[in-house]
Scaffold this active site. Structure first.
Site, PDB file in Angstrom:
ATOM      1  N   VAL A  45      29.780-114.659  -7.641  1.00  0.00           N
ATOM      2  CA  VAL A  45      30.238-113.401  -7.047  1.00  0.00           C
ATOM      3  C   VAL A  45      29.956-113.383  -5.544  1.00  0.00           C
ATOM      4  O   VAL A  45      30.800-112.961  -4.742  1.00  0.00           O
ATOM      5  CB  VAL A  45      29.572-112.191  -7.743  1.00  0.00           C
ATOM      6  N   CYS A  46      28.791-113.863  -5.150  1.00  0.00           N
ATOM      7  CA  CYS A  46      28.447-113.903  -3.730  1.00  0.00           C
ATOM      8  C   CYS A  46      29.414-114.787  -2.940  1.00  0.00           C
ATOM      9  O   CYS A  46      29.778-114.479  -1.812  1.00  0.00           O
ATOM     10  CB  CYS A  46      27.018-114.417  -3.543  1.00  0.00           C
ATOM     11  N   THR A  47      29.828-115.891  -3.557  1.00  0.00           N
ATOM     12  CA  THR A  47      30.780-116.784  -2.891  1.00  0.00           C
ATOM     13  C   THR A  47      32.098-116.062  -2.625  1.00  0.00           C
ATOM     14  O   THR A  47      32.668-116.168  -1.525  1.00  0.00           O
ATOM     15  CB  THR A  47      31.014-118.045  -3.749  1.00  0.00           C
TER      16      THR A  47
END
Length: 217
Positions: A45-47
């Site tokens: 998700v952070c990517t």
């Protein structure tokens, strides 16, 4: 540590970032700033989030907004991860990411996760939630949003909120539910009706307390 709320002065700090060491207030300068934390490097998700922020760089620049990320990882990890972000997101990430392996800045801004027992590092130490701080040129916190680690942020909404903040700073108006730039706005309740009629030629008086007009330029 005092609680950070809307209207608080954003705490100053020095930190190492992927663009070198910074003093936070000096780095902001006369711009608006968005400080946003992400739980961990090399996570899915952070990517997607950091790739989206990178692709929206021109949108932030047009609004005089600097963006800076943070997670509880070191510089080496950040630099390696950026390669993945650029490859997957077809982008060229240029904004700085703070190296905060010791959680010093995350603690200062109360970003650590106290809810999700799975959002921890290999040592069992808590990682950050997805916190967003919008900070104005006076270094005042104007917007604060926290998302859980499992929920990716909506950057369309964050940019929309920045548009609202900047518009309502310039004019005596407020923005209604689901407002988008270019939509009608609400005349601020502090403006007397006679003044509103002179100031806003497209004024519509729905109720004595609800008056709308076209968005000022």
């Amino acid at each position: 540590m005092p609680t950070l709320r809307l209207g608080s002065t954003a705490p100053d700090f020095e930190a190492e970032t992927t663009k070198g060491r910074i003093n936070f207030h000096e780095w902001i300068g006369d711009s608006w700033a968005i400080l946003f934390s992400h739980p961990d490097d090399f996570t899915p998700v952070c990517t997607t989030e950091l790739a989206e922020v990178s692709r929206r760089a021109a949108d932030f620049e047009r609004r005089n907004v600097k963006v800076i990320g943070l997670s509880a990882n070191g510089l080496e990890s950040h630099h390696k991860w950026i390669l993945d972000i650029n490859e997957w997101g077809k982008t060229d990430l240029q904004f700085p990411i703070i190296a905060d392996a010791d959680r010093r800045v995350a603690t200062l801004y109360d970003m650590l996760d106290y809810q999700d027992a799975s959002n921890v590092d290999k040592k069992g130490l808590p990682l950050t939630v997805r916190t967003v701080f919008v900070i104005d040129p006076k270094k005042i916190i104007r917007l604060l949003i926290s998302y859980p680690a499992a929920s990716g942020r909506n950057f369309d909404e964050i940019i929309r909120a920045v548009d609202s903040l900047q518009l309502t700073d310039r004019h005596k108006v407020t923005t209604p539910a689901n407002w988008r730039p270019g939509d009608d706005v609400v005349v601020h309740a502090s403006v007397p009706t006679e003044e509103a009629r002179k100031t806003f030629p497209n004024l519509v008086e729905h109720k004595y307390y609800l008056r709308t007009t076209s968005q000022p330029a």
